[in-house]
Design a protein around this motif. Structure first.
Motif, PDB file in Angstrom:
ATOM      1  N   SER A   1      20.895   9.000  -3.907  1.00  0.00           N
ATOM      2  CA  SER A   1      21.657   9.811  -5.028  1.00  0.00           C
ATOM      3  C   SER A   1      20.761  10.262  -5.869  1.00  0.00           C
ATOM      4  O   SER A   1      19.789   9.731  -6.331  1.00  0.00           O
ATOM      5  N   TYR A   2      21.307  11.416  -6.526  1.00  0.00           N
ATOM      6  CA  TYR A   2      20.385  12.066  -7.467  1.00  0.00           C
ATOM      7  C   TYR A   2      21.260  13.071  -8.560  1.00  0.00           C
ATOM      8  O   TYR A   2      22.370  13.505  -7.964  1.00  0.00           O
ATOM      9  N   PHE A   3      20.901  13.074  -9.562  1.00  0.00           N
ATOM     10  CA  PHE A   3      21.519  14.161 -10.375  1.00  0.00           C
ATOM     11  C   PHE A   3      20.647  15.296 -10.963  1.00  0.00           C
ATOM     12  O   PHE A   3      19.417  15.373 -10.919  1.00  0.00           O
ATOM     13  N   THR A   4      21.089  16.592 -11.210  1.00  0.00           N
ATOM     14  CA  THR A   4      20.470  17.884 -11.544  1.00  0.00           C
ATOM     15  C   THR A   4      20.786  18.235 -12.854  1.00  0.00           C
ATOM     16  O   THR A   4      20.021  19.040 -13.451  1.00  0.00           O
ATOM     17  N   GLY A   5      21.721  17.599 -13.440  1.00  0.00           N
ATOM     18  CA  GLY A   5      22.274  18.121 -14.752  1.00  0.00           C
ATOM     19  C   GLY A   5      23.574  17.656 -15.045  1.00  0.00           C
ATOM     20  O   GLY A   5      24.225  16.779 -14.220  1.00  0.00           O
TER      21      GLY A   5
ATOM     22  N   THR B   1      16.013  14.635   5.483  1.00  0.00           N
ATOM     23  CA  THR B   1      16.424  15.349   6.689  1.00  0.00           C
ATOM     24  C   THR B   1      17.750  16.051   6.368  1.00  0.00           C
ATOM     25  O   THR B   1      18.241  16.803   7.323  1.00  0.00           O
ATOM     26  N   ASP B   2      18.329  15.780   5.215  1.00  0.00           N
ATOM     27  CA  ASP B   2      19.491  16.553   4.912  1.00  0.00           C
ATOM     28  C   ASP B   2      19.851  16.297   3.360  1.00  0.00           C
ATOM     29  O   ASP B   2      19.371  15.486   2.796  1.00  0.00           O
ATOM     30  N   ASP B   3      20.575  17.350   2.810  1.00  0.00           N
ATOM     31  CA  ASP B   3      20.927  17.229   1.279  1.00  0.00           C
ATOM     32  C   ASP B   3      21.996  17.866   1.124  1.00  0.00           C
ATOM     33  O   ASP B   3      22.342  18.883   1.679  1.00  0.00           O
ATOM     34  N   ILE B   4      22.978  17.238   0.301  1.00  0.00           N
ATOM     35  CA  ILE B   4      24.394  17.713  -0.051  1.00  0.00           C
ATOM     36  C   ILE B   4      24.189  17.824  -1.597  1.00  0.00           C
ATOM     37  O   ILE B   4      23.930  16.654  -2.085  1.00  0.00           O
ATOM     38  N   LEU B   5      25.154  18.778  -2.092  1.00  0.00           N
ATOM     39  CA  LEU B   5      25.131  18.966  -3.531  1.00  0.00           C
ATOM     40  C   LEU B   5      26.553  19.163  -4.170  1.00  0.00           C
ATOM     41  O   LEU B   5      27.441  19.526  -3.255  1.00  0.00           O
ATOM     42  N   GLY B   6      27.008  18.138  -4.941  1.00  0.00           N
ATOM     43  CA  GLY B   6      28.289  18.189  -5.528  1.00  0.00           C
ATOM     44  C   GLY B   6      28.397  18.907  -6.952  1.00  0.00           C
ATOM     45  O   GLY B   6      27.347  19.223  -7.485  1.00  0.00           O
ATOM     46  N   GLY B   7      29.660  19.280  -7.224  1.00  0.00           N
ATOM     47  CA  GLY B   7      29.876  19.906  -8.354  1.00  0.00           C
ATOM     48  C   GLY B   7      30.311  19.034  -9.737  1.00  0.00           C
ATOM     49  O   GLY B   7      31.065  19.763 -10.602  1.00  0.00           O
TER      50      GLY B   7
ATOM     51  N   HIS C   1      26.500  18.735 -14.856  1.00  0.00           N
ATOM     52  CA  HIS C   1      27.571  18.970 -13.770  1.00  0.00           C
ATOM     53  C   HIS C   1      27.232  19.252 -12.451  1.00  0.00           C
ATOM     54  O   HIS C   1      28.008  19.757 -11.610  1.00  0.00           O
ATOM     55  N   SER C   2      26.276  18.060 -12.191  1.00  0.00           N
ATOM     56  CA  SER C   2      25.944  18.380 -10.653  1.00  0.00           C
ATOM     57  C   SER C   2      25.353  17.018  -9.972  1.00  0.00           C
ATOM     58  O   SER C   2      24.638  16.308 -10.850  1.00  0.00           O
ATOM     59  N   SER C   3      25.396  16.707  -9.077  1.00  0.00           N
ATOM     60  CA  SER C   3      24.822  15.359  -8.393  1.00  0.00           C
ATOM     61  C   SER C   3      24.964  15.573  -6.982  1.00  0.00           C
ATOM     62  O   SER C   3      25.695  16.384  -6.430  1.00  0.00           O
ATOM     63  N   GLY C   4      23.980  14.865  -6.225  1.00  0.00           N
ATOM     64  CA  GLY C   4      23.800  14.920  -4.743  1.00  0.00           C
ATOM     65  C   GLY C   4      23.306  13.801  -4.093  1.00  0.00           C
ATOM     66  O   GLY C   4      23.122  12.849  -4.707  1.00  0.00           O
ATOM     67  N   ALA C   5      23.005  14.059  -2.825  1.00  0.00           N
ATOM     68  CA  ALA C   5      22.336  12.967  -1.871  1.00  0.00           C
ATOM     69  C   ALA C   5      21.565  13.672  -0.958  1.00  0.00           C
ATOM     70  O   ALA C   5      21.907  14.608  -0.358  1.00  0.00           O
ATOM     71  N   LYS C   6      20.286  13.015  -0.587  1.00  0.00           N
ATOM     72  CA  LYS C   6      19.463  13.193   0.493  1.00  0.00           C
ATOM     73  C   LYS C   6      19.607  12.047   1.281  1.00  0.00           C
ATOM     74  O   LYS C   6      19.682  10.987   1.113  1.00  0.00           O
ATOM     75  N   SER C   7      19.545  12.538   2.744  1.00  0.00           N
ATOM     76  CA  SER C   7      19.297  11.279   3.979  1.00  0.00           C
ATOM     77  C   SER C   7      17.780  11.316   4.008  1.00  0.00           C
ATOM     78  O   SER C   7      17.104  12.371   4.293  1.00  0.00           O
TER      79      SER C   7
ATOM     80  N   GLN D   1       0.806  -1.102  -0.045  1.00  0.00           N
ATOM     81  CA  GLN D   1       0.083   0.017   0.016  1.00  0.00           C
ATOM     82  C   GLN D   1       0.809   0.971  -0.024  1.00  0.00           C
ATOM     83  O   GLN D   1       1.938   1.411   0.866  1.00  0.00           O
ATOM     84  N   LEU D   2       0.580   2.197  -1.014  1.00  0.00           N
ATOM     85  CA  LEU D   2       1.336   3.496  -0.844  1.00  0.00           C
ATOM     86  C   LEU D   2       1.009   4.063   0.240  1.00  0.00           C
ATOM     87  O   LEU D   2      -0.162   4.740   0.734  1.00  0.00           O
ATOM     88  N   ARG D   3       2.044   4.400   1.116  1.00  0.00           N
ATOM     89  CA  ARG D   3       2.017   5.402   2.274  1.00  0.00           C
ATOM     90  C   ARG D   3       2.402   6.706   2.165  1.00  0.00           C
ATOM     91  O   ARG D   3       1.711   7.501   2.499  1.00  0.00           O
ATOM     92  N   ASP D   4       3.229   7.001   1.173  1.00  0.00           N
ATOM     93  CA  ASP D   4       3.566   8.170   0.953  1.00  0.00           C
ATOM     94  C   ASP D   4       4.588   8.674  -0.320  1.00  0.00           C
ATOM     95  O   ASP D   4       5.027   7.680  -0.778  1.00  0.00           O
ATOM     96  N   THR D   5       4.407   9.919  -0.668  1.00  0.00           N
ATOM     97  CA  THR D   5       5.350  10.233  -1.938  1.00  0.00           C
ATOM     98  C   THR D   5       6.276  11.644  -1.436  1.00  0.00           C
ATOM     99  O   THR D   5       5.706  12.409  -0.804  1.00  0.00           O
ATOM    100  N   ALA D   6       7.076  11.803  -2.153  1.00  0.00           N
ATOM    101  CA  ALA D   6       7.907  13.002  -2.200  1.00  0.00           C
ATOM    102  C   ALA D   6       8.456  13.423  -3.541  1.00  0.00           C
ATOM    103  O   ALA D   6       8.978  12.699  -4.310  1.00  0.00           O
ATOM    104  N   THR D   7       8.090  14.568  -3.982  1.00  0.00           N
ATOM    105  CA  THR D   7       8.658  15.185  -5.183  1.00  0.00           C
ATOM    106  C   THR D   7       9.711  15.714  -4.987  1.00  0.00           C
ATOM    107  O   THR D   7       9.966  16.494  -4.359  1.00  0.00           O
ATOM    108  N   LEU D   8      10.657  15.528  -5.991  1.00  0.00           N
ATOM    109  CA  LEU D   8      11.964  15.982  -6.078  1.00  0.00           C
ATOM    110  C   LEU D   8      12.214  17.199  -7.198  1.00  0.00           C
ATOM    111  O   LEU D   8      12.348  16.416  -8.402  1.00  0.00           O
ATOM    112  N   ASP D   9      12.007  18.481  -7.171  1.00  0.00           N
ATOM    113  CA  ASP D   9      12.131  19.101  -8.182  1.00  0.00           C
ATOM    114  C   ASP D   9      13.323  19.223  -8.871  1.00  0.00           C
ATOM    115  O   ASP D   9      14.219  19.684  -8.403  1.00  0.00           O
ATOM    116  N   TYR D  10      13.417  19.044 -10.172  1.00  0.00           N
ATOM    117  CA  TYR D  10      14.626  19.086 -10.902  1.00  0.00           C
ATOM    118  C   TYR D  10      15.733  18.100 -10.484  1.00  0.00           C
ATOM    119  O   TYR D  10      16.994  18.316 -10.732  1.00  0.00           O
TER     120      TYR D  10
END
Length: 140
Positions: free
Chosen positions: A38-42, A62-68, A44-50, A9-18
């Protein structure tokens, strides 16, 4: 988008813009799970969320870091069963295309990513570290 299911059963969703999810590594926190996503935004960029997934609260970021640079890797760096992150960065010197890249390593503590250090910049695509880096990040 992140989706959290419990017993089919679907409990929750979260949208990650771009932000486009690449992969995740998870560990148990009681009867809930904490994941490094982990995610990418384009190009020249990637990051991770806790992300904390629980029956009571659903999805909590609870946290988000972005790399170049592309190539963020959720991984297990310290052997405690909790997902950590290796984040690729660029020195941008003399420019992005010609610059060496390096890895920053982050350990997860209480839902936050804490940087431990960096690897030496390299002109080759080295694999993500398998243990925390403790070198200075003074070239950032």
């Amino acid at each position: 988008m992140l989706a959290y299911y419990i017993d089919g059963q679907l409990r929750d969703t979260a949208t990650l813009d771009y932000e486009y999810v690449e992969q995740a590594s998870c560990g148990w926190e009681g009867d809930a799970q904490r994941c490094a996503v982990s995610y990418f935004t384009g190009a020249h960029s990637s990051g991770a969320k806790s992300v904390f997934f629980s029956a009571d609260a659903g999805i909590e970021i609870t946290d988000d870091i972005l790399g170049g640079a592309p190539g963020t890797m959720p991984t297990y760096l310290d052997g405690n069963g909790r997902a950590d992150v290796a984040l690729r960065q660029s020195t941008y010197d003399p420019n992005y295309a010609e610059a060496p890249q390096y890895w920053e390593t982050y350990l997860e503590f209480g839902g936050e990513f804490v940087r431990t250090g960096c690897t030496a910049p390299e002109y080759t695509n080295s694999p993500a570290p398998t243990e925390p880096a403790y070198r200075s990040c003074d070239y950032i």
